[in-house]
Design a protein around this motif. Structure first.
Motif, short mmCIF file in Angstrom:
data_model
loop_
_atom_site.label_atom_id
_atom_site.label_comp_id
_atom_site.label_asym_id
_atom_site.label_seq_id
_atom_site.Cartn_x
_atom_site.Cartn_y
_atom_site.Cartn_z
N PRO A 272 0.82 -1.21 0.00
CA PRO A 272 0.00 0.00 0.00
C PRO A 272 0.85 1.25 0.00
N GLN A 273 0.38 2.28 -0.68
CA GLN A 273 1.08 3.55 -0.68
C GLN A 273 0.81 4.29 0.62
N CYS B 215 4.69 7.30 -9.12
CA CYS B 215 4.02 6.04 -8.82
C CYS B 215 2.60 6.21 -8.33
N ARG B 216 2.21 7.44 -7.96
CA ARG B 216 0.87 7.65 -7.41
C ARG B 216 0.08 8.72 -8.17
N ASP C 223 -13.22 7.47 -13.14
CA ASP C 223 -12.84 6.94 -11.83
C ASP C 223 -12.30 5.51 -11.97
N ARG D 50 -8.65 4.31 -10.76
CA ARG D 50 -8.53 3.26 -9.75
C ARG D 50 -7.76 2.08 -10.30
N GLY D 51 -7.98 1.77 -11.58
CA GLY D 51 -7.28 0.65 -12.18
C GLY D 51 -5.78 0.86 -12.25
N LYS D 52 -5.35 2.10 -12.24
CA LYS D 52 -3.92 2.43 -12.26
C LYS D 52 -3.40 2.77 -10.86
N GLN D 53 -4.23 2.60 -9.84
CA GLN D 53 -3.89 2.87 -8.44
C GLN D 53 -3.41 4.30 -8.23
N ILE D 54 -4.12 5.21 -8.87
CA ILE D 54 -3.77 6.63 -8.79
C ILE D 54 -4.37 7.25 -7.53
N GLU D 55 -3.60 8.07 -6.86
CA GLU D 55 -4.07 8.79 -5.68
C GLU D 55 -4.03 10.31 -5.87
N TYR E 277 -9.54 11.70 -4.06
CA TYR E 277 -8.25 11.95 -4.71
C TYR E 277 -7.59 13.21 -4.14
#
Length: 222
Positions: A2-3, A18-19, A135, A139-144, A169
């Motif tokens: 987890p980030q 990465c995020r 969205d 989410r599929g790319k685990q973007i925050e 986000y």
């Protein structure tokens, strides 16, 4: 793994490749080009959109070089696509011209364009999140963290920032990477974002985060 929570990270760390994702909004002829809808129908000054291109192209290039996803949001405001309330408001104002209708010159990209591998999200209202798969793509790319660029600051950019904030986000708006035909409203949106919906930064800060020296320092959060 987890980030790390964004509450404990600096702005530079929150912008780690990465995020993060770069969300480019509505860079289309009808919004940006002379002779397009905003210029010819609304009678607004579109020069700020053209002035935006050097900064925007630099952000896109750095994002691609750092492995930051570039996600494109475009409008299709054809009369058969938009909600009836939007259409009714236009017709009451005496405006019958379609804006960014699919397949028209007005819908084409202005000064920038996605790569074939980059996701393109089509919206029919002002928010890039409303009734789209934006969205799910993020989410599929685990973007925050979302970095927003494009036009118009006080309409589609702000609407998408608000919805991004509501979805959890981390929203960052570089002030020199968004533009509006009405400078006063551009400034008001930046004040509102800074107050409630995220961070207002500048492109230099984003570019610094998306260089090899910065990105290697933040891989621990991947």
């Amino acid at each position: 793994m987890p980030q790390e929570s964004s509450t404990s990270l600096s702005l530079l760390d929150r912008l780690a490749p990465c995020r993060s994702a770069l969300v480019v909004i509505d860079m289309q002829n009808d919004f940006c080009a002379p002779g397009g809808y905003v210029d010819a129908v609304m009678g607004k000054d579109v020069s700020a959109a053209a002035a935006l291109l050097p900064v925007l192209n630099s952000l896109i290039a750095h994002a691609r070089g750092a492995g930051v996803p570039v996600v494109w949001v475009r409008a299709d405001y054809g009369h058969g696509a938009i909600p009836s309330s939007m259409l009714a408001k236009q017709l009451r104002a005496g405006i019958h011209t379609e804006c960014c209708a699919a397949g028209t010159w007005g819908a084409d990209w202005f000064g920038v364009a996605p790569l074939p591998t980059e996701p393109v999200v089509t919206k029919h209202t002002y928010s890039g999140f409303h009734d789209t798969d934006l969205d799910a793509v993020l989410r599929g790319k685990q973007i925050e963290t979302l970095v927003f660029a494009g036009v118009q600051t006080q309409i589609c950019v702000e609407s998408t920032v608000r919805d991004g904030h509501s979805r959890g986000y981390d929203c960052i708006v570089p002030a020199d990477a968004v533009a509006s035909h009405t400078p006063m409203l551009h400034d008001a949106t930046l004040m509102n974002v800074r107050f409630l919906f995220g961070d207002v930064s500048d492109s230099a800060t984003i570019l610094a985060a998306w260089t090899p020296s910065a990105s290697t320092a933040t891989t621990a959060f991947a």
